[in-house]
Design an enzyme around this catalytic site. Structure first.
Site, PDB file in Angstrom:
ATOM      1  N   ASP A 124      -6.975  -1.476  -4.379  1.00  0.00           N
ATOM      2  CA  ASP A 124      -8.028  -1.130  -3.422  1.00  0.00           C
ATOM      3  C   ASP A 124      -9.022  -0.142  -4.029  1.00  0.00           C
ATOM      4  OD1 ASP A 124      -6.727  -2.745  -1.562  1.00  0.00           O
ATOM      5  OD2 ASP A 124      -5.580  -1.071  -0.740  1.00  0.00           O
ATOM      6  N   ASP A 138       0.863  -1.184   0.000  1.00  0.00           N
ATOM      7  CA  ASP A 138       0.000   0.000   0.000  1.00  0.00           C
ATOM      8  C   ASP A 138       0.893   1.226   0.000  1.00  0.00           C
ATOM      9  OD1 ASP A 138      -2.385  -1.469   0.137  1.00  0.00           O
ATOM     10  OD2 ASP A 138      -2.293  -1.579   2.315  1.00  0.00           O
TER      11      ASP A 138
END
Length: 165
Positions: free
Chosen positions: A142, A124
C-alpha cells in the site's frame, strides 16, 4: 534483456520481496499467539502511536468492494499487465520519475495480488494513530502504491521543463 529492462525487473522484484517478507514475518509471529486480535508491537511518541497489528482485507483499499473479489482480481491483473507492458515494451524512454512511479505501482499491486493468491486476502499490519484516531491498517504494498501514485500525479501536473539550447 536490456540493462534498463533488467534494472526494472530487479527493482520490482526487490519491492515485492520487501512486501512479502514483512507480511510473512508478521504471519509467522502471529501463528505463535493465541489472541484473535493481537498487537505484535506498539510504540508511542507523545500522542502519536505506531502499531504492528495484523488485519485481513478482502477488498480494495480500506476493504472497499469486498463483495466483488473476482472483478477486483481481474482489474488488478489487468493493471499489472498494462504497467508491465508499458515498462518493458515501450521503446521511447519515459522520465526516470514516471518510470520509478510505475515500478512502485506495479510492485505494490503484485504484492497485494500475491496475498490474494496465497492467502485469499490481503495481509495488512501497519497501524498509525494520533490520540484516539487511527488511519486504516496498511502494508508495504500500500505504501508503494500510494507513493507511486503521488509521484505519478506530481510529474503529470508539474512536468520537468526542457532546456532550450
Amino acid at each position: 534483456m536490456s540493462s534498463r529492462s533488467r534494472s526494472t525487473f530487479l527493482a520490482i522484484a526487490c519491492f515485492v520481496l520487501i512486501d512479502w517478507v514483512t507480511k510473512l514475518a508478521v504471519l509467522l509471529y502471529l501463528g505463535n499467539l493465541p489472541d484473535a486480535n493481537p498487537i505484535l508491537y506498539q510504540y508511542s511518541w507523545g500522542k502519536l502511536l505506531f502499531c504492528i497489528c495484523p488485519t485481513f482485507n478482502e477488498g480494495a483499499a480500506f476493504g472497499l468492494f469486498a463483495k466483488y473479489k473476482y472483478f477486483l482480481f481481474f482489474i488488478r491483473i489487468t493493471i499489472i499487465l498494462g504497467i508491465l507492458a508499458f515498462l518493458f515494451l515501450r521503446k521511447k524512454t519515459s522520465s526516470p520519475a514516471i518510470r520509478f512511479s510505475l515500478i512502485l505501482l506495479c510492485s505494490g499491486a503484485i504484492g497485494n495480488v500475491g496475498d490474494i493468491v496465497f492467502y485469499r486476502h490481503v495481509v495488512d499490519f501497519i497501524s498509525i494513530g494520533y490520540k484516539r484516531w487511527f488511519f486504516p491498517t496498511f502494508n508495504f504494498a500500500d505504501i508503494f502504491i500510494s507513493l507511486g501514485t503521488l509521484i505519478f500525479i506530481y510529474k503529470l501536473y508539474f512536468p520537468t521543463k526542457q532546456k532550450i539550447k
